[in-house]
Design an enzyme around this catalytic site. Structure first.
Site, PDB file in Angstrom:
ATOM      1  N   ARG A  31       0.823  -1.222   0.000  1.00 24.01           N
ATOM      2  CA  ARG A  31       0.000   0.000   0.000  1.00 24.01           C
ATOM      3  C   ARG A  31       0.852   1.266   0.000  1.00 24.01           C
ATOM      4  O   ARG A  31       0.373   2.363  -0.235  1.00 24.01           O
ATOM      5  CB  ARG A  31      -0.899   0.007   1.239  1.00 24.01           C
ATOM      6  CG  ARG A  31      -2.359  -0.205   0.936  1.00 24.01           C
ATOM      7  CD  ARG A  31      -3.241  -0.097   2.165  1.00 24.01           C
ATOM      8  NE  ARG A  31      -2.988  -1.046   3.211  1.00 24.01           N
ATOM      9  CZ  ARG A  31      -2.434  -0.753   4.391  1.00 24.01           C
ATOM     10  NH1 ARG A  31      -2.067   0.485   4.674  1.00 24.01           N
ATOM     11  NH2 ARG A  31      -2.255  -1.695   5.299  1.00 24.01           N
ATOM     12  N   TYR A  49     -18.486  14.216 -15.454  1.00 26.77           N
ATOM     13  CA  TYR A  49     -18.830  12.790 -15.457  1.00 26.77           C
ATOM     14  C   TYR A  49     -19.897  12.550 -14.374  1.00 26.77           C
ATOM     15  O   TYR A  49     -19.743  13.011 -13.238  1.00 26.77           O
ATOM     16  CB  TYR A  49     -17.554  11.989 -15.212  1.00 26.77           C
ATOM     17  CG  TYR A  49     -17.767  10.526 -14.970  1.00 26.77           C
ATOM     18  CD1 TYR A  49     -18.523   9.762 -15.854  1.00 26.77           C
ATOM     19  CD2 TYR A  49     -17.208   9.891 -13.866  1.00 26.77           C
ATOM     20  CE1 TYR A  49     -18.723   8.408 -15.626  1.00 26.77           C
ATOM     21  CE2 TYR A  49     -17.392   8.543 -13.637  1.00 26.77           C
ATOM     22  CZ  TYR A  49     -18.154   7.805 -14.521  1.00 26.77           C
ATOM     23  OH  TYR A  49     -18.344   6.472 -14.288  1.00 26.77           O
ATOM     24  N   ASP A  55      -9.558  17.016 -14.698  1.00 27.97           N
ATOM     25  CA  ASP A  55      -9.729  15.631 -15.133  1.00 27.97           C
ATOM     26  C   ASP A  55      -9.520  15.634 -16.648  1.00 27.97           C
ATOM     27  O   ASP A  55     -10.336  16.177 -17.394  1.00 27.97           O
ATOM     28  CB  ASP A  55     -11.135  15.138 -14.764  1.00 27.97           C
ATOM     29  CG  ASP A  55     -11.399  13.698 -15.215  1.00 27.97           C
ATOM     30  OD1 ASP A  55     -10.712  13.228 -16.150  1.00 27.97           O
ATOM     31  OD2 ASP A  55     -12.307  13.060 -14.662  1.00 27.97           O
ATOM     32  N   LYS A  77      -9.392   4.198 -19.036  1.00 28.69           N
ATOM     33  CA  LYS A  77      -9.823   4.638 -20.370  1.00 28.69           C
ATOM     34  C   LYS A  77      -8.656   4.615 -21.353  1.00 28.69           C
ATOM     35  O   LYS A  77      -8.024   3.607 -21.518  1.00 28.69           O
ATOM     36  CB  LYS A  77     -10.483   6.009 -20.259  1.00 28.69           C
ATOM     37  CG  LYS A  77     -11.486   6.129 -19.110  1.00 28.69           C
ATOM     38  CD  LYS A  77     -12.633   5.144 -19.252  1.00 28.69           C
ATOM     39  CE  LYS A  77     -13.553   5.227 -18.042  1.00 28.69           C
ATOM     40  NZ  LYS A  77     -14.580   4.211 -18.026  1.00 28.69           N
TER      41      LYS A  77
HETATM   42  C1  LIG Z   1     -14.126  11.763 -17.306  1.00 33.29           C
HETATM   43  C2  LIG Z   1     -14.078  10.612 -16.351  1.00 33.29           C
HETATM   44  N1  LIG Z   1     -13.417  10.746 -15.200  1.00 33.29           N
HETATM   45  C3  LIG Z   1     -13.344   9.732 -14.306  1.00 33.29           C
HETATM   46  C4  LIG Z   1     -13.966   8.522 -14.532  1.00 33.29           C
HETATM   47  C5  LIG Z   1     -13.903   7.435 -13.497  1.00 33.29           C
HETATM   48  O1  LIG Z   1     -13.000   6.459 -13.865  1.00 33.29           O
HETATM   49  P1  LIG Z   1     -13.095   4.947 -13.349  1.00 33.29           P
HETATM   50  O2  LIG Z   1     -14.241   4.303 -14.029  1.00 33.29           O
HETATM   51  O3  LIG Z   1     -11.756   4.380 -13.674  1.00 33.29           O
HETATM   52  O4  LIG Z   1     -13.328   5.014 -11.862  1.00 33.29           O
HETATM   53  C6  LIG Z   1     -14.654   8.333 -15.731  1.00 33.29           C
HETATM   54  C7  LIG Z   1     -15.327   7.047 -16.004  1.00 33.29           C
HETATM   55  O5  LIG Z   1     -16.026   6.897 -16.984  1.00 33.29           O
HETATM   56  C8  LIG Z   1     -14.718   9.406 -16.667  1.00 33.29           C
HETATM   57  O6  LIG Z   1     -15.385   9.292 -17.829  1.00 33.29           O
END
Ligand SMILES: Cc1ncc(COP(=O)(O)O)c(C=O)c1O
Length: 398
Positions: A60, A114, A187, A212
């Site tokens: 961890r 999101y 993000d 992604k």
């Molecule tokens: C723009 C964006 N940020 C964060 C996330 C979250 O990622 P995770 O599914 O790996 O938790 C997503 C998931 O679709 C996303 O589209």
């Protein structure tokens, strides 16, 4: 040679190639699965535990394979350090909580972020009394007003927002945040480090879901927060105590996946632009949202900010703006998968109303533009003509 002078594609291919390995340097970093590390000396182990010397003690706290990925990601984002988490959501939760919410700090966030990020922020408002204001981050006057209304710790943005694909001006937002004494978190999952390096435009921290584009093969979940060494120390404290650290096997797969990131993303952007243009002319489609189309509200900004690339995601609204039509489209696809993710090698189509934005009240969803006939395509690396034919076939059946 300073690696930062190299192009992204070159840096990616070479990423994580220099783990300290005793004898000889492996070209591919080894997958070190060990949870614990023995130094043969209690004093040495104590020094590592106490951060007096670098090293690994327990899974961890850091693993050699995850550390190799973190080094590569920090280099890719152009920052000092990065910390990897088990998912993108774990990365977002750790960064925003540690830097703002747990300190009683106010947050200004995009209304169209999101869906699960918005759901998490709204849960913090309900359960922890957090002060989070939701704005359109492409409207700079309203961002300025929201930040100026009360002392604010953090401005949160998505470089390309999911799923409406609004494009935020990161340099402008970092200037507005700075003027108002707030940090800026971006993000950049949809934009990827190939389209933008937010930290070089003034962002304090950058977040990616590794699930992604960065991994890109649909077989790993992960997230990263990158920024200063001080931020990395705060994030490491989170992985140690909250336990959301990315395990080595996921890190190893991500290193392997990300080597082709530049190649994949450039191809996906080119195909997405063709698909967006094709769909715009289709009678069954009433509106296409894609930053590469001249009618996109931030087309000029996207062209400048992303250096001629516009991302691999295309959103659109069916003329028959109903759930029945959307489901018929999804069920008629033969090549594209109906899948709740983006950024993979294969094309995936999502219906946000019942997946990513399911928790958002229907009226708020519709106010934003996520109507019953709204769908999102994440373009893969298949041949463009095959994808266009698949989409046309499905539209014919709507
Ligand atoms: C723009 C964006 N940020 C964060 C996330 C979250 O990622 P995770 O599914 O790996 O938790 C997503 C998931 O679709 C996303 O589209």
């Amino acid at each position: 040679m300073d690696r930062r002078e190299l192009g992204a594609g070159t840096r990616l291919v070479r990423a994580a190639r220099s783990l300290p390995s005793g004898e000889g340097q492996p070209v591919v970093p080894p997958l070190v699965q060990s949870v614990a590390f023995d130094y043969g000396s209690a004093a040495e182990q104590d020094a590592v535990f106490g951060n007096e010397r670098p090293g690994f003690v327990y899974g961890r706290y850091g693993t050699p394979t995850t550390a190799a990925l973190e080094k590569a990601l920090a280099e890719l984002d152009g920052v000092e350090a990065a910390t990897c988490f088990v998912t993108g959501m774990a990365a977002i939760a750790a960064a925003v909580d540690a830097c703002a919410i747990s300190r009683g700090g106010r947050v200004v966030a995009p209304e169209d972020c999101y869906g699960q990020t918005r759901a998490l922020f709204e849960r913090w408002v309900r359960e922890r009394g957090a002060d989070i204001a939701f704005v359109d981050t492409t409207d700079h006057a309203s961002v300025d007003r929201a930040l100026g209304a009360k002392p604010t710790t953090l401005l949160y943005a998505e470089a390309i927002a999911n799923p409406l694909l609004r494009v935020s001006d990161i340099a402008a937002l970092s200037e507005i945040a700075r003027r108002n004494g707030a940090a800026l978190a971006v993000d950049a999952t949809f934009a990827t480090p190939i389209l933008i390096r937010p930290a070089t435009l003034g962002a304090t921290m950058v977040i990616h879901s590794l699930t992604k584009y960065i991994n890109g093969h649909g077989d790993v979940m992960g997230g990263v927060v990158s920024g200063s060494a001080e931020l990395a120390a705060t994030m490491r404290d989170r992985t140690i105590l909250d336990g959301g650290y990315l395990p080595p096997h996921e890190a190893w797969l991500t290193i392997r996946g990300m080597r082709t990131l530049a190649l994949r993303v450039r191809r996906q952007c080119a195909t997405a632009l063709e698909i967006a243009r094709h769909m715009q002319a289709h009678p069954k489609v009433v509106r296409v949202r894609y930053p590469g189309l001249p009618d996109h509200p931030q087309h000029a900004l996207a062209t400048k900010q992303f250096d001629g690339l516009y991302g691999g995601v295309v959103s659109f609204q069916l003329r028959d703006d109903t759930r029945t039509a959307a489901f018929r489209f999804l069920d008629s696809l033969e090549l594209a998968a109906s899948a709740t993710t983006v950024g993979d090698l294969f094309t995936e189509v999502l219906y946000p109303a019942t997946s990513s934005h399911r928790r958002l009240p229907a009226d708020e969803r519709k106010r934003l533009g996520i109507t019953d006939g709204f769908l999102r395509i994440s373009v893969g690396i298949e041949d463009t003509e095959d994808l266009v034919a698949d989409i046309d076939r499905a539209l014919d059946r709507v």
